[in-house]
Design a protein around this motif. Structure first.
Motif, mmCIF file in Angstrom:
data_model
loop_
_atom_site.group_PDB
_atom_site.id
_atom_site.type_symbol
_atom_site.label_atom_id
_atom_site.label_comp_id
_atom_site.label_asym_id
_atom_site.label_seq_id
_atom_site.Cartn_x
_atom_site.Cartn_y
_atom_site.Cartn_z
ATOM 1 N N ASP A 1 -7.363 21.611 2.697
ATOM 2 C CA ASP A 1 -6.152 21.912 3.468
ATOM 3 C C ASP A 1 -4.923 21.256 2.830
ATOM 4 O OD1 ASP A 1 -7.495 23.342 5.593
ATOM 5 O OD2 ASP A 1 -8.256 21.395 6.253
ATOM 6 N N ALA B 1 -3.959 23.337 -0.100
ATOM 7 C CA ALA B 1 -3.263 24.549 0.335
ATOM 8 C C ALA B 1 -1.817 24.243 0.690
ATOM 9 C CB ALA B 1 -4.000 25.163 1.524
ATOM 10 N N ARG B 2 -1.567 23.102 1.327
ATOM 11 C CA ARG B 2 -0.199 22.718 1.665
ATOM 12 C C ARG B 2 0.618 22.434 0.408
ATOM 13 N NH1 ARG B 2 0.833 19.739 7.305
ATOM 14 N NH2 ARG B 2 -0.424 21.107 8.619
ATOM 15 N N ARG C 1 0.305 23.897 -2.405
ATOM 16 C CA ARG C 1 0.666 25.187 -3.002
ATOM 17 C C ARG C 1 1.856 25.824 -2.303
ATOM 18 N NH1 ARG C 1 -5.033 25.691 -3.547
ATOM 19 N NH2 ARG C 1 -5.205 26.730 -1.523
ATOM 20 N N THR C 2 2.092 25.482 -1.044
ATOM 21 C CA THR C 2 3.201 26.083 -0.298
ATOM 22 C C THR C 2 4.430 25.184 -0.253
ATOM 23 O OG1 THR C 2 2.329 25.231 1.805
ATOM 24 C CG2 THR C 2 1.612 27.432 1.118
ATOM 25 N N GLY C 3 4.424 24.121 -1.082
ATOM 26 C CA GLY C 3 5.632 23.311 -1.218
ATOM 27 C C GLY C 3 5.666 22.024 -0.434
ATOM 28 N N ASP C 4 4.542 21.608 0.154
ATOM 29 C CA ASP C 4 4.485 20.341 0.885
ATOM 30 C C ASP C 4 4.519 19.200 -0.136
ATOM 31 O OD1 ASP C 4 3.577 17.975 2.177
ATOM 32 O OD2 ASP C 4 2.521 19.145 3.693
#
Length: 310
Positions: A215, A218-219, A221-224
């Protein structure tokens, strides 16, 4: 006089035993390829009673088609006495019930008539040997294999054989014995280490539950930014800890597998940056080419190439 045709060698039975699963397969000896139709994967509870664990492993093994060799290759996590087949898992939180248990004898009894010899090896060594014979480590005389999952598994391989002692390798040939930033390596580079670091980075932002590593990836990859930093910090640290041993071992390549290696876009740049900061930017850092099959291939080679064991 009629010429006789030599019978091809029988497939090699192998087991890859992990904390949550056991995989059994037959490997074709001439090609080192696991026969797809024979691969059996079953769940396994590492906190079960010894007999239940052995029953589950034997159930997977017994599901293989007959007609195979009677010499098995068995990839097993440590600590384990690989020469005698006896468990030594006290105080590590998995397979505790197998401590002091003769796993080899227990499996031979359950596989009566189908197993004469069980040749055990460390699961990270099996991975590295498999990649040496059929993957990213091929062509490299000296290579370090890493498996990134719950912790850090490792293998220092010279001409296809693991090296466990001597000044060229960490204690027992395993990097999890190393320290980085003044703490044991697995405090930083592990499932628990990455989760804890991400939680600390996010503490000022929200009160979210503790996320798992996939998780967090995945975060990232989305810019976290906190998620990306948790990965960067862990694998930069791994590079720093590993670099001196690359020099001592004269490794030409580092081959990386394990469940975390699926986040290669996060791991590779951080690991290479950590190596470069310790003046080791020239070594090849490669993803595994056979991430799932390598332990099976390695176990098959171990069964073929290793002198008789219990």
């Amino acid at each position: 006089m009629t010429a006789t045709t030599a019978r091809p060698p029988a497939p090699i039975p192998v087991l890859d035993i992990g904390g949550t699963h056991v995989t059994a397969a037959l490997v074709e000896p001439s090609t080192s390829v696991p026969l797809p139709s024979t691969v059996v994967r079953r769940s396994l509870s590492s906190d079960a009673a010894a007999d239940d664990i052995l029953d589950a492993i034997a159930l997977a093994a017994a599901a293989l088609p007959a007609g195979h060799s009677l010499s098995w290759g068995v990839a097993m996590p440590g600590p384990f006495d690989y020469a005698t087949g006896v468990g030594d898992f006290t105080g590590i939180g998995k397979f505790e019930s197998l401590s002091g248990v003769d796993v080899g004898a227990g499996l031979r009894e359950r596989l009566a008539g189908r197993a004469e010899r069980l040749r055990f090896l460390n699961d990270a060594d099996a991975f590295a040997i498999g990649e040496y014979h059929a993957g990213a480590a091929a062509g490299h005389r000296r290579v370090i294999g890493l498996t990134l999952g719950t912790g850090v598994g490792s293998s220092f391989l010279s001409a296809g054989r693991p090296v466990h002692a001597g000044p060229e390798v960490p204690p027992s040939g395993h990097v999890h014995h190393l320290t980085v930033h003044g703490r044991p390596l697995e405090d930083t580079v592990s499932r628990r280490g990455i989760r804890a670091h991400y939680a600390r980075l996010r503490a000022a932002a929200d009160d979210q539950p503790l996320l798992d590593v996939h998780d967090i990836a995945a975060r990232a990859r989305t810019g976290d930014a906190a998620a990306a930093e948790a990965f960067r910090y862990a694998f930069d640290a791994l590079g720093q800890a590993l670099a001196p041993w690359i020099d001592r071992f004269e490794a030409a390549a580092v081959v990386v597998g394990g469940s975390m290696a699926r986040s290669w876009h996060l791991i590779h740049p951080a690991l290479t940056t950590g190596l470069a900061s310790a003046a080791r930017s020239d070594v090849s850092v490669l993803p595994a080419q056979q991430p799932d099959e390598a332990p099976l291939i390695g176990a098959a080679h171990w069964a073929q190439d290793t002198p008789d064991a219990p």
